[in-house]
Scaffold this active site. Sequence first.
Site, mmCIF file in Angstrom:
data_model
loop_
_atom_site.group_PDB
_atom_site.id
_atom_site.type_symbol
_atom_site.label_atom_id
_atom_site.label_comp_id
_atom_site.label_asym_id
_atom_site.label_seq_id
_atom_site.Cartn_x
_atom_site.Cartn_y
_atom_site.Cartn_z
ATOM 1 N N GLY A 13 0.853 -1.220 -0.190
ATOM 2 C CA GLY A 13 -0.051 -0.201 0.161
ATOM 3 C C GLY A 13 0.981 1.289 0.257
ATOM 4 N N ASN A 14 0.170 2.420 0.460
ATOM 5 C CA ASN A 14 1.097 3.687 0.451
ATOM 6 C C ASN A 14 2.270 3.568 1.199
ATOM 7 O OD1 ASN A 14 -0.951 4.672 -1.236
ATOM 8 N ND2 ASN A 14 -2.151 5.677 0.324
ATOM 9 N N GLY A 16 4.112 0.887 2.405
ATOM 10 C CA GLY A 16 4.964 0.043 1.808
ATOM 11 C C GLY A 16 5.790 0.359 0.488
ATOM 12 N N ARG A 91 -7.212 3.978 16.500
ATOM 13 C CA ARG A 91 -6.505 2.957 15.945
ATOM 14 C C ARG A 91 -6.876 1.534 16.817
ATOM 15 N NH1 ARG A 91 -3.309 7.663 16.517
ATOM 16 N NH2 ARG A 91 -1.933 7.946 14.854
ATOM 17 N N ASN A 98 -7.108 -5.988 12.235
ATOM 18 C CA ASN A 98 -5.616 -6.286 11.878
ATOM 19 C C ASN A 98 -4.966 -7.485 12.453
ATOM 20 O OD1 ASN A 98 -5.750 -4.302 9.968
ATOM 21 N ND2 ASN A 98 -4.864 -2.777 11.036
ATOM 22 N N THR A 122 1.664 -1.732 11.505
ATOM 23 C CA THR A 122 0.173 -1.919 11.701
ATOM 24 C C THR A 122 -0.558 -1.709 12.991
ATOM 25 O OG1 THR A 122 0.741 -4.020 10.493
ATOM 26 C CG2 THR A 122 -1.496 -3.884 11.421
ATOM 27 N N HIS A 178 1.048 4.668 20.421
ATOM 28 C CA HIS A 178 1.027 5.440 19.364
ATOM 29 C C HIS A 178 -0.530 5.646 19.130
ATOM 30 C CE1 HIS A 178 1.657 6.788 15.214
ATOM 31 N NE2 HIS A 178 0.874 5.849 14.909
#
Length: 313
Positions: A13-14, A16, A91, A98, A122, A178
């Site tokens: 994705g963006n 990576g 998140r 996930n 992730t 985070h």
Amino acid sequence: MKDGVKISIIGAGNVGASAALMCLMKNLGDEIVLLDIVPGVPQGKAMDLNQSASVFGLKGKITGTNDYEDISCSDLIVVTAGFPRKEGMTRFDLLKKNAGIVLDVAENIKKYSPGSFVILTTNPLDVMSCLFFKKSGFSKNKVIGMAGILDTARFIYYLQKAVKVPREVISTVVLGVHGENMVPVEEHTKVNEIPLTKILSHDEIEKVVFSTMQGGAEIIKNLKTSAYVAPAAAVVRMIEAILRDKNEVLPCSVYLGGEYGYKEIFLGVPVRLGKNGVEEIIKLSLSEEIRKRLDKSVEEVKNGIKELEQIIL
């Protein structure tokens, strides 16, 4: 950096793809593998990235694949796979979605590249790092979550706007989870070597701290998806510190075994990154107020782990 370095990035994705490009630009790997479960996506992005290498005269090679066997014998693996956060989501809303992805990734990395260092992005980052650590069986110095570098960069961004100085004269650190309970440490923040508390009032600092905590959500509100350039840059900073043995002190989410008074969780703290991954956890002196905020941050991670245990572990 030794010859024949192989970096694998799981998730095209963006984040990576951006990390792959930055690794290429910084000549961090002889071979970069970009893996994704969607047929054609990593192959197409690899073609595009390899063509950009020709434009810039770069030496590295990027391979796109859907086959985990292609990550075999990687020196370092970056895990960006997972659902991105959308507007209105925390998140931790991504926890159930996930967790299954990270479990599958952990099994495949353990099977095909058990000697690698692993950097995770992730979300929820600290909980997913803990899940990967437990399921992979990797040593604690080899599993590292990317969070603190990004959060610190956001703190610097909002400080720069408030103080109106070049970003390079600001030194600071963000600790903790985070997420919205991250802990920007104003007492360890200086502008041109002057303590921040002598430059901004308490209320002004609190506004900057609040903006930092909401920094990711603000990007999502405008972009309609998660940030990716700054996260990728933070990942590449970590990759470079490890592969080039820079022994650089950076805030990362790592396993704590009693440091800062916390055990058996992943949390953002300053660490020294070098050829062995996490070489050292740096202990900062913290005020009672910062310690209370860090306790709240830890509680968020623990609650996420408890929820995860009910679902999977």
